[in-house]
Every structure is written in C-alpha cells, then in structure tokens.
Design a protein around this motif. Sequence first.
Motif, PDB file in Angstrom:
ATOM      1  N   VAL A 242     108.217  36.415  57.999  1.00 37.63           N
ATOM      2  CA  VAL A 242     109.158  36.305  59.120  1.00 37.63           C
ATOM      3  C   VAL A 242     110.512  35.901  58.571  1.00 37.63           C
ATOM      4  N   GLN A 243     111.529  36.695  58.891  1.00 42.32           N
ATOM      5  CA  GLN A 243     112.891  36.380  58.473  1.00 42.32           C
ATOM      6  C   GLN A 243     113.704  35.978  59.687  1.00 42.32           C
ATOM      7  N   PRO A 244     114.608  35.015  59.561  1.00 40.07           N
ATOM      8  CA  PRO A 244     115.413  34.587  60.707  1.00 40.07           C
ATOM      9  C   PRO A 244     116.236  35.742  61.259  1.00 40.07           C
ATOM     10  N   GLY A 245     116.199  35.879  62.575  1.00 43.06           N
ATOM     11  CA  GLY A 245     116.912  36.977  63.210  1.00 43.06           C
ATOM     12  C   GLY A 245     116.090  38.242  63.327  1.00 43.06           C
ATOM     13  N   GLY A 246     114.911  38.274  62.681  1.00 46.13           N
ATOM     14  CA  GLY A 246     114.026  39.422  62.785  1.00 46.13           C
ATOM     15  C   GLY A 246     112.941  39.174  63.818  1.00 46.13           C
ATOM     16  N   SER A 247     111.878  39.953  63.765  1.00 46.59           N
ATOM     17  CA  SER A 247     110.767  39.748  64.690  1.00 46.59           C
ATOM     18  C   SER A 247     110.059  38.442  64.339  1.00 46.59           C
ATOM     19  N   THR A 248     109.627  37.738  65.365  1.00 43.48           N
ATOM     20  CA  THR A 248     108.983  36.440  65.183  1.00 43.48           C
ATOM     21  C   THR A 248     107.469  36.585  65.281  1.00 43.48           C
ATOM     22  N   LEU A 249     106.768  35.505  65.011  1.00 49.15           N
ATOM     23  CA  LEU A 249     105.314  35.513  65.203  1.00 49.15           C
ATOM     24  C   LEU A 249     104.969  35.737  66.670  1.00 49.15           C
ATOM     25  N   LEU A 250     105.819  35.262  67.565  1.00 51.40           N
ATOM     26  CA  LEU A 250     105.623  35.527  68.989  1.00 51.40           C
ATOM     27  C   LEU A 250     105.749  37.020  69.273  1.00 51.40           C
ATOM     28  N   ASP A 251     106.787  37.652  68.735  1.00 54.21           N
ATOM     29  CA  ASP A 251     106.965  39.095  68.910  1.00 54.21           C
ATOM     30  C   ASP A 251     105.760  39.880  68.401  1.00 54.21           C
ATOM     31  N   ARG A 252     105.139  39.379  67.342  1.00 56.77           N
ATOM     32  CA  ARG A 252     104.042  40.104  66.696  1.00 56.77           C
ATOM     33  C   ARG A 252     102.684  39.804  67.310  1.00 56.77           C
ATOM     34  N   GLY A 253     102.669  38.970  68.346  1.00 51.84           N
ATOM     35  CA  GLY A 253     101.423  38.683  69.029  1.00 51.84           C
ATOM     36  C   GLY A 253     100.519  37.703  68.324  1.00 51.84           C
ATOM     37  N   VAL A 254     101.030  36.985  67.322  1.00 49.51           N
ATOM     38  CA  VAL A 254     100.211  35.978  66.639  1.00 49.51           C
ATOM     39  C   VAL A 254      99.861  34.857  67.615  1.00 49.51           C
ATOM     40  N   TYR A 255     100.788  34.541  68.499  1.00 50.78           N
ATOM     41  CA  TYR A 255     100.503  33.626  69.608  1.00 50.78           C
ATOM     42  C   TYR A 255     101.233  34.145  70.833  1.00 50.78           C
ATOM     43  N   SER A 256     100.878  33.644  71.992  1.00 50.49           N
ATOM     44  CA  SER A 256     101.502  34.041  73.252  1.00 50.49           C
ATOM     45  C   SER A 256     101.434  32.848  74.188  1.00 50.49           C
ATOM     46  N   PRO A 257     102.192  32.852  75.286  1.00 48.03           N
ATOM     47  CA  PRO A 257     102.058  31.747  76.243  1.00 48.03           C
ATOM     48  C   PRO A 257     100.623  31.568  76.728  1.00 48.03           C
ATOM     49  N   ALA A 258      99.917  32.668  76.938  1.00 47.80           N
ATOM     50  CA  ALA A 258      98.542  32.570  77.419  1.00 47.80           C
ATOM     51  C   ALA A 258      97.620  31.965  76.370  1.00 47.80           C
ATOM     52  N   SER A 259      97.769  32.389  75.118  1.00 43.69           N
ATOM     53  CA  SER A 259      96.882  31.856  74.077  1.00 43.69           C
ATOM     54  C   SER A 259      97.215  30.404  73.758  1.00 43.69           C
ATOM     55  N   LEU A 260      98.486  30.027  73.859  1.00 42.03           N
ATOM     56  CA  LEU A 260      98.852  28.628  73.663  1.00 42.03           C
ATOM     57  C   LEU A 260      98.253  27.755  74.766  1.00 42.03           C
ATOM     58  N   ARG A 261      98.279  28.252  75.999  1.00 36.36           N
ATOM     59  CA  ARG A 261      97.700  27.495  77.107  1.00 36.36           C
ATOM     60  C   ARG A 261      96.191  27.354  76.930  1.00 36.36           C
ATOM     61  N   ALA A 262      95.547  28.447  76.511  1.00 31.41           N
ATOM     62  CA  ALA A 262      94.101  28.394  76.314  1.00 31.41           C
ATOM     63  C   ALA A 262      93.740  27.401  75.216  1.00 31.41           C
ATOM     64  N   GLU A 263      94.516  27.390  74.146  1.00 27.45           N
ATOM     65  CA  GLU A 263      94.259  26.445  73.065  1.00 27.45           C
ATOM     66  C   GLU A 263      94.454  25.015  73.545  1.00 27.45           C
ATOM     67  N   TYR A 264      95.486  24.787  74.356  1.00 29.76           N
ATOM     68  CA  TYR A 264      95.741  23.452  74.882  1.00 29.76           C
ATOM     69  C   TYR A 264      94.576  22.998  75.766  1.00 29.76           C
ATOM     70  N   LEU A 265      94.099  23.876  76.623  1.00 26.52           N
ATOM     71  CA  LEU A 265      92.975  23.524  77.483  1.00 26.52           C
ATOM     72  C   LEU A 265      91.723  23.231  76.669  1.00 26.52           C
ATOM     73  N   ARG A 266      91.484  24.050  75.676  1.00 26.21           N
ATOM     74  CA  ARG A 266      90.287  23.859  74.843  1.00 26.21           C
ATOM     75  C   ARG A 266      90.316  22.497  74.158  1.00 26.21           C
ATOM     76  N   ARG A 267      91.538  22.054  73.781  1.00 24.47           N
ATOM     77  CA  ARG A 267      91.667  20.783  73.075  1.00 24.47           C
ATOM     78  C   ARG A 267      91.637  19.588  74.021  1.00 24.47           C
ATOM     79  N   THR A 268      92.279  19.711  75.174  1.00 22.29           N
ATOM     80  CA  THR A 268      92.460  18.549  76.052  1.00 22.29           C
ATOM     81  C   THR A 268      91.514  18.520  77.244  1.00 22.29           C
ATOM     82  N   ALA A 269      91.040  19.691  77.671  1.00 24.63           N
ATOM     83  CA  ALA A 269      90.158  19.751  78.850  1.00 24.63           C
ATOM     84  C   ALA A 269      89.102  20.825  78.628  1.00 24.63           C
TER      85      ALA A 269
END
Length: 465
Positions: A336-363
């Motif tokens: 990943v280079q600054p100003g280029g595509s990010t890990l978010l752009d590449r689908g490595v994580y997403s708002p949905a997967s971050l939420r799922a991970e948070y739930l799995r850890r906390t609830a």
Amino acid sequence: MMPNWTLSFAGATLDCVRRHLFPGDGCEAAAILVCARVPGPRQRLLVRKAVLVPYEDCTLREPDRIVWPGLWIEEAIDLAEAENLSLILIHSHPGGLFDFSEADDQSDARVMLGLFEALGSLHGSAIMIPDGRVRGRLYAQDGTCWPINLVSVIGDDIDLIWTGEHPPSRFADRPVAFTSGMTRELGRLRAVVIGVSGTGSIIGEQAARLGFGSVDLIDFDRIEPHNLNRILNATQADAGERRLKVEMFASAVASHRGEGVATAIPASITSREAVLSASQADVLFCCVDTLEARQMADFIAQAFLLPLFDMGVVIPLRKAARGMAIADVCGRVDYVQPGGSTLLDRGVYSPASLRAEYLRRTAPGAHRHELEAGYIKGMIEEAPSVITLNMRVAAAAMNEFIARAYPFRLDPNGHYARTGFSLAASEEEFTAEVAFPRSSLGLLARGDLEPLLGLPLLKPRRADR
C-alpha cells in the motif's frame, strides 16, 4: 547514521510536481510544497499539497532563472496558517545542476525572512532536476540553514535520495538488491513491525539480519506455551514466565546485532504510544490477525506517508465424507502506497467486517445470534499459525520491499500491488495497482495534527500534554 531530516512525497504528488516543473520548454518553473510534520522526535516533513505557480504568471522564465509573483506565496501561507504547516519553495533546474546556485541563495535570503514574518514555522527551499531527484534545505527563524538528509518518494517504487553530509546520490548509483551496498543503506533506515507473533517474528528476524538500523517491535501480547511452534527465538522459559513477545525478540536481536537496534513497544497499535512509534518509520510491516489493527496500519501509512506491507495466511476448510478437509492453503501480500488504493479499497476489511469482529470480541452472544440470523456473513477464521506457511508469506513480503526499494523485477512494480498464492493449487497471482478502486481516507499527510489519525481515542492524556 540515521537521517536527521527527511522530506517525504507520495509518488503521485511527486509526479504531479515533476510534470509541472518540466513542461518541456527547457525553462525553469516553480511550485510551493505545503508540508505537515510528524510528531517527533525524528524530523520528517510530509508533502500534503503542492501549489503550482502558473507559467503565465511568472515575469521571467529562462533555462537558469525564474521570477514569479509573491501572491502565490500568500496563497500557500493561507493554506498553511491554520495548522502552522511548513512551506518549501521548489523550482526546477532544467540543465541538471543538482545543487543550489548563487541566485538561489540570494533569493532565499530575501524570501525566507518574509515567510517567517507571516508564518512562524519551519520553512525551506528545494530544487528538482529532470530525472526527478530533489535536493532540499531548511531554515530556522534566525537564518540558520541545514540540508535535508533524505528525500523519500513512496510510489510504485520506493525512491531514496540522499544529500547533506554525503555526496548527492544519483538514481544510477542506487545500491543493487541483495548486495552489501543495500545492507549499508538499510543501516540508515527504520523498520516498524506491527505484531510480533508467527509471521511478525519472521519479518523481524529478516529485518534485523538484513541490516536495518532500527527495528521497532509493536505488540502487547505475552508468550504462552502454544506459541512456541511458530514464534522465532521463543523458549520454554519465555513461555513459563509469560514474557512479553517484544521484549523477548528485542533481546534476541541484541544477541547478534548489539544493543539499541531493536526497540520493544509493548502496546496495542490502537494506542497513542504505538502510533507515535510507527510515525518514525521508513517502512511498515503489518503482521497482525485482527481487522482493527490492519485498519490502524492503513491509517498510519496514509497519515505519515509510509510504505505499508500487509500480509496474511488462511487455510479454508470444506466438508468431506469423513469430516473436514483442507480446501486450500493461501497467502497474501499487499503493498500500500500513500495516495494509492488502501486496504479498505481492496476489501481486506470493511465496515461490516470490522463490526462483526468487534461483536465477536466484546459480545460473543450477540455475534452468534447475528451470524445465525444471517446479518453477518460467515467469517473464515485465520488459520492456526503454521511456521512453514508463515515463512513463505513473510519472505514474500520482505522480498516485495526489496523489489520496491532496489528494483530487480523484469516488469514494473506497479503490476504487483497484491501478490496471492495458493499452495494447494501451486499458483501465484498478481494484481496491479490500477486494478483496485481508489478512495480517500482523508488522512493523506495529516502528520501531527491532533487528534492523531483523526481518532479521539488517540488524544493525549492530561499527563502527556
């Protein structure tokens, strides 16, 4: 010796400035670089924006001289004032002189005084020659001047341009990959390893033995008996004492490189301490197993203009007649280079997967309920670390860094933004940077603006202020 002063560009920013400074008419052109800073102690200037001085506004443009109106400096001051940013005045030397001329010295003596009267910060000047190399210098309010030791350009390639106490480097003089010249240059650079477990310990081992001058290790976890099959240098005694992974590994590096090379940062990458440490890097290696940590690495790379190498392994399973069977054995390396595509752009994580991970850890109960109800997609678990697979992906990631900083590929590096491999199918695939969507996280060259990374959780505690 590590560089005291560094000027960093995103590759796309430098390309834009270079096209403007060399329009093809053989005459000088000018621009103003609006720069943020890192939080220290290392002194790095980050080019956030370039104000391009229009050719038609210049009162004189010749092959060795340029005169342009001060109103463009006033515009740059307006952009810099709110955050007390630094300005660097840059112009081209079409003839190839990679040094400041007497006319440049005289111009700086007049202009810098006015800059400091309008904006009390750190300012400087720079020149660029046709091959894209930049040489810069900085000024204090009392007129003291000193060179920028390193200009780094983080694009498809990682360009390192050294000046100052050493003779100016030429691109043709760049060290060759895998040679002692590469080792000497790495001795002036800092690598930051986020996560020092199965993959991270292998990256840390490679970084230390390749000769990086500093290797910062970020991890808050402790060694346990089940870690011993995958963390390099870990012992039964370490597991028995539940020793911090970073402290164990820093001690191991000291045994063959000496004290002071490896620094242990026993903290989560979501902490202010870890982010401040990562801001000092020349290169980031992300070796974590959570999406939240990958998101933080993504933010850090953009905010501090750093090259990021993120890696992961997975062993998906399938149902078979006699239970479960291995469907594949996979690895992935993303550059990943600054100003280029990010890990978010590449689908490595997403708002949905971050939420799922948070739930799995906390609830976990709520997570299980949403999974069963179909609100969360089933998640492929990170495979239990397998040292052979970890070594495969870690070696690929470190070789990817070497290929970027000391190019040796037959094809352009832009073709290899992502490398994926399947050991089950004996296949390797590559994805080019241009194949990914590109969006903005709004963090490019944010630097030391508080709160760091725009995250309230990183605000300094009262005792830190």
